[in-house]
Scaffold this motif. Structure first.
Motif, PDB file in Angstrom:
ATOM      1  N   UNK A   1      -5.603  16.954 -15.688  1.00  0.00           N
ATOM      2  CA  UNK A   1      -5.149  18.060 -16.533  1.00  0.00           C
ATOM      3  C   UNK A   1      -3.661  18.343 -16.355  1.00  0.00           C
ATOM      4  N   UNK A   2      -3.084  17.870 -15.258  1.00  0.00           N
ATOM      5  CA  UNK A   2      -1.673  18.155 -14.957  1.00  0.00           C
ATOM      6  C   UNK A   2      -0.832  16.886 -14.797  1.00  0.00           C
ATOM      7  N   UNK A   3      -1.377  15.743 -15.197  1.00  0.00           N
ATOM      8  CA  UNK A   3      -0.728  14.455 -14.929  1.00  0.00           C
ATOM      9  C   UNK A   3       0.678  14.361 -15.531  1.00  0.00           C
ATOM     10  N   UNK A   4       0.871  14.903 -16.715  1.00  0.00           N
ATOM     11  CA  UNK A   4       2.171  14.752 -17.368  1.00  0.00           C
ATOM     12  C   UNK A   4       3.289  15.403 -16.560  1.00  0.00           C
ATOM     13  N   UNK A   5       3.053  16.631 -16.079  1.00  0.00           N
ATOM     14  CA  UNK A   5       4.115  17.289 -15.311  1.00  0.00           C
ATOM     15  C   UNK A   5       4.217  16.700 -13.903  1.00  0.00           C
ATOM     16  N   UNK A   6       3.111  16.194 -13.353  1.00  0.00           N
ATOM     17  CA  UNK A   6       3.165  15.596 -12.016  1.00  0.00           C
ATOM     18  C   UNK A   6       3.973  14.309 -12.027  1.00  0.00           C
ATOM     19  N   UNK A   7       4.033  13.649 -13.157  1.00  0.00           N
ATOM     20  CA  UNK A   7       4.753  12.370 -13.240  1.00  0.00           C
ATOM     21  C   UNK A   7       6.268  12.533 -13.208  1.00  0.00           C
ATOM     22  N   UNK A   8       6.762  13.767 -13.366  1.00  0.00           N
ATOM     23  CA  UNK A   8       8.206  13.978 -13.438  1.00  0.00           C
ATOM     24  C   UNK A   8       8.902  13.846 -12.093  1.00  0.00           C
ATOM     25  N   UNK A   9       8.188  14.068 -11.000  1.00  0.00           N
ATOM     26  CA  UNK A   9       8.767  13.911  -9.672  1.00  0.00           C
ATOM     27  C   UNK A   9       8.182  12.653  -9.042  1.00  0.00           C
ATOM     28  N   UNK A  10       9.009  11.666  -8.672  1.00  0.00           N
ATOM     29  CA  UNK A  10       8.474  10.402  -8.148  1.00  0.00           C
ATOM     30  C   UNK A  10       7.578  10.571  -6.926  1.00  0.00           C
ATOM     31  N   UNK A  11       7.925  11.486  -6.054  1.00  0.00           N
ATOM     32  CA  UNK A  11       7.129  11.670  -4.829  1.00  0.00           C
ATOM     33  C   UNK A  11       5.794  12.354  -5.125  1.00  0.00           C
ATOM     34  N   UNK A  12       5.796  13.253  -6.097  1.00  0.00           N
ATOM     35  CA  UNK A  12       4.545  13.878  -6.511  1.00  0.00           C
ATOM     36  C   UNK A  12       3.652  12.859  -7.207  1.00  0.00           C
ATOM     37  N   UNK A  13       4.258  12.063  -8.074  1.00  0.00           N
ATOM     38  CA  UNK A  13       3.500  11.022  -8.768  1.00  0.00           C
ATOM     39  C   UNK A  13       2.906  10.024  -7.772  1.00  0.00           C
ATOM     40  N   UNK A  14       3.660   9.686  -6.743  1.00  0.00           N
ATOM     41  CA  UNK A  14       3.168   8.738  -5.736  1.00  0.00           C
ATOM     42  C   UNK A  14       1.953   9.288  -4.997  1.00  0.00           C
ATOM     43  N   UNK A  15       1.933  10.591  -4.752  1.00  0.00           N
ATOM     44  CA  UNK A  15       0.823  11.190  -4.017  1.00  0.00           C
ATOM     45  C   UNK A  15      -0.423  11.371  -4.873  1.00  0.00           C
ATOM     46  N   UNK A  16      -0.242  11.798  -6.128  1.00  0.00           N
ATOM     47  CA  UNK A  16      -1.397  12.214  -6.928  1.00  0.00           C
ATOM     48  C   UNK A  16      -1.765  11.282  -8.079  1.00  0.00           C
ATOM     49  N   UNK A  17      -0.879  10.370  -8.466  1.00  0.00           N
ATOM     50  CA  UNK A  17      -1.112   9.566  -9.658  1.00  0.00           C
ATOM     51  C   UNK A  17      -1.147   8.072  -9.349  1.00  0.00           C
ATOM     52  N   UNK A  18      -1.836   7.354 -10.191  1.00  0.00           N
ATOM     53  CA  UNK A  18      -1.928   5.904 -10.102  1.00  0.00           C
ATOM     54  C   UNK A  18      -0.899   5.310 -11.045  1.00  0.00           C
ATOM     55  N   UNK A  19      -0.022   4.464 -10.515  1.00  0.00           N
ATOM     56  CA  UNK A  19       1.042   3.847 -11.305  1.00  0.00           C
ATOM     57  C   UNK A  19       1.978   4.896 -11.910  1.00  0.00           C
ATOM     58  N   UNK A  20       2.030   6.066 -11.261  1.00  0.00           N
ATOM     59  CA  UNK A  20       2.961   7.109 -11.668  1.00  0.00           C
ATOM     60  C   UNK A  20       2.598   7.850 -12.925  1.00  0.00           C
ATOM     61  N   UNK A  21       1.457   7.524 -13.536  1.00  0.00           N
ATOM     62  CA  UNK A  21       1.117   8.145 -14.822  1.00  0.00           C
ATOM     63  C   UNK A  21      -0.317   8.651 -14.899  1.00  0.00           C
ATOM     64  N   UNK A  22      -1.252   7.912 -14.310  1.00  0.00           N
ATOM     65  CA  UNK A  22      -2.666   8.228 -14.488  1.00  0.00           C
ATOM     66  C   UNK A  22      -3.243   8.827 -13.212  1.00  0.00           C
ATOM     67  N   UNK A  23      -4.191   9.737 -13.349  1.00  0.00           N
ATOM     68  CA  UNK A  23      -4.785  10.320 -12.134  1.00  0.00           C
ATOM     69  C   UNK A  23      -5.509   9.258 -11.316  1.00  0.00           C
ATOM     70  N   UNK A  24      -5.379   9.359 -10.004  1.00  0.00           N
ATOM     71  CA  UNK A  24      -6.140   8.496  -9.119  1.00  0.00           C
ATOM     72  C   UNK A  24      -7.608   8.874  -9.261  1.00  0.00           C
ATOM     73  N   UNK A  25      -8.451   7.899  -9.560  1.00  0.00           N
ATOM     74  CA  UNK A  25      -9.868   8.176  -9.808  1.00  0.00           C
ATOM     75  C   UNK A  25     -10.730   7.505  -8.761  1.00  0.00           C
ATOM     76  N   UNK A  26     -11.746   8.205  -8.296  1.00  0.00           N
ATOM     77  CA  UNK A  26     -12.672   7.644  -7.329  1.00  0.00           C
ATOM     78  C   UNK A  26     -13.712   6.763  -7.995  1.00  0.00           C
TER      79      UNK A  26
END
Length: 524
Positions: A176-201
């Protein structure tokens, strides 16, 4: 427990009374950490400290060491309440001129302030305020704790080293917040896959995915070993300030070194032969006090479930209290936007209590991660009105206005409770109604948490639980326009409370019934 009746579903959480202590938190694993402290001989404050650090790991989008907040506590032997204030402050080097209005309407986040160029007060390092959570827990420990500090923080470090399990709810929140999380590289690295998509279990297999919180774990270990000084005066302070300034913010080592939490007197609200201890100053406490004062004068409740007259009284009291808040405190938060607050409550075997609310403000805060510390940072600058000349205008080294409102309350029969909630401006109405359910109507904790609520947050309309009767809805419609909705898992239509109650020697706890991980755990 989920029960199906034709097309309807009834969700319940069972409350079990115990002579042991209880921790009620928005995430079960954090509550388990606090309960383990009670088992080890700690008191309510010890358990609250351990829960505070643990919940920052398992709900990183809600709070953490970079958060601010407040604690209301009750010392049973003294018969006295106190408040520990650890709210955020704006940095000393902050220049309001660096937040020019864009002329592009209103901000789309929590507060409908006039929009600022590049959303500098909302997202990014320019939105980061001086955090207070570690100082607040340290002050509570020095005055009221029993167990060694290290033993209270280390469990959170172990959770972070393991990493938060990526499950359906984690994926939902990050997606739900992936777009804004992608704006900071370190945030994207922690929470997103490939910097754009949510890490999914991998929900259909035995494989598990965990967030990489190793850097955060090292920060927590440093705090465990070195106390609050490690955070505000040691390597963590140097790294945090360096990271924020490298990303364009103005947080300094001096800001961190100068920060101090404080113990202050509670706002005491006498109410129907009982009392409610709340937070004073720039919090939700004074507005809660006004609402309860109106209820005391205008409402004559009857025992049992609240009726139509009661709900109409709730609506009038909240509407009037919020109008005063807007005029005197400069609060203009949007009641629709999701905040990133968490609340937990603790009672121990001896009857000591804590009600703790801590927050990054927006969900995922500033959406900025400090790479050196692994911490997700707050966006406390958004608490201020960017227009000059207002009661809450942006300025350097200024205390932030907040809506959180944890309370300790007691009724005329001596039952005592500690409650609070997350949910931005919705918090006030939830705390007022839950307090009234227990004090005015004699409901126990389980009954209060399962009773439908309304929300009146100053928008000129009522949000009402759709399970309320037609008679109650009709009474509410005579006060102002009504929108009927249901309690949801995400996003929440109403505030998300957590509370404990002590009745005689028996303790109990409960959390928002729609919170998937919220739970009350016994210990000690």
């Amino acid at each position: 427990m989920l029960e199906n009746f034709s097309s309807s579903q009834i969700v319940r959480k069972t409350v079990v009374a115990t002579k042991a202590g209880v921790v009620a938190a928005q995430h079960r694993r954090a509550a388990e950490v606090g309960a383990a402290v009670l088992d080890a001989g700690g008191d309510a404050v010890d358990a609250a400290i351990a829960t505070s650090f643990a919940i920052g790991v398992v709900e990183p989008w809600m709070s953490g060491p970079a958060a601010g907040g407040t604690m209301v506590l009750w010392r049973a032997k003294e018969g006295k309440a106190r408040v520990i204030d650890f709210g955020c402050r704006s940095p000393r080097e902050l220049n309001p001129a660096d937040y020019p209005l864009s002329g592009a309407g209103k901000s789309s986040d929590l507060f409908p302030w006039p929009a600022v160029v590049e959303d500098r007060n909302v997202m990014g390092a320019t939105a980061v305020a001086v955090p207070g959570a570690v100082a607040g827990m340290d002050l509570a420990h020095k005055h009221f704790g029993r167990m060694p500090w290290k033993d209270l923080v280390t469990p959170a470090a172990k959770l972070a080293d393991e990493g938060l399990l990526v499950d359906w709810y984690t994926t939902l929140v990050t997606a739900a917040n992936a777009r804004v999380l992608s704006k900071d590289p370190d945030t994207a690295k922690m929470f997103l896959d490939d910097g754009h998509w949510p890490i999914a279990g991998e929900w259909t297999s035995l494989a598990e995915k965990h967030l990489n919180q190793k850097a955060f774990a090292q920060t927590l270990l440093q705090i465990a070993e070195g106390g609050a000084d490690a955070f505000y005066k040691g390597d963590i302070a140097e790294q945090l300030a360096k990271d924020v300034r490298a990303k364009g913010g103005c947080l300094s080592v001096q800001d961190l070194r100068d920060y101090q939490a404080s113990i202050v007197e509670p706002l005491t609200i006498n109410y129907r032969g009982g009392r409610v201890y709340a937070t004073a100053g720039l919090t939700g406490g004074p507005t809660l006090g006004k609402a309860l004062d109106i209820l005391a004068r205008e409402l004559s409740p009857t025992k049992g479930k609240p009726n139509a007259a009661t709900y109409a009284g709730y609506a009038r009291a909240l509407d009037a209290a919020f109008k005063l808040r807007f005029e005197n405190m400069g609060d203009h938060e949007s009641p629709k936007a999701p905040g990133s607050t968490t609340h937990f409550s603790v009672v121990d075997r001896e009857g000591n209590m804590c009600a703790v609310t801590q927050t990054l403000l927006s969900i995922f805060g500033s959406r900025v991660v400090s790479p050196s510390t692994g911490m997700l940072l707050n966006n406390g600058i958004m608490w201020f009105d960017p227009e000059p000349g207002k009661p809450n205008s942006l300025a350097p080294n200024k205390r932030c206005l907040a809506n959180y409102s944890p309370v300790i309350g007691e009724d005329a029969q001596g039952r005592r409770f500690a409650i609070g909630a997350s949910g931005g401006r919705k918090i006030l109405g939830a705390v007022m109604q839950l307090s009234s359910f227990m004090i005015d109507h004699g409901l126990n904790l389980e009954e209060a948490f399962h009773t439908p609520r309304i929300d009146v947050s100053g928008s000129g309309k009522i949000t009402a639980d759709q399970t309320l009767s037609a008679e109650i809805i009709a009474a509410l419609e005579k006060e102002m326009p009504v929108i009927q909705t249901r309690r949801n898992i995400y996003p929440y239509s109403f505030a998300c409370p957590a509370g404990v109650m002590r009745d005689g020697e028996m303790n109990m706890g409960c959390t928002e019934i729609m919170s998937p991980y919220g739970d009350a755990i016994a210990g000690g």
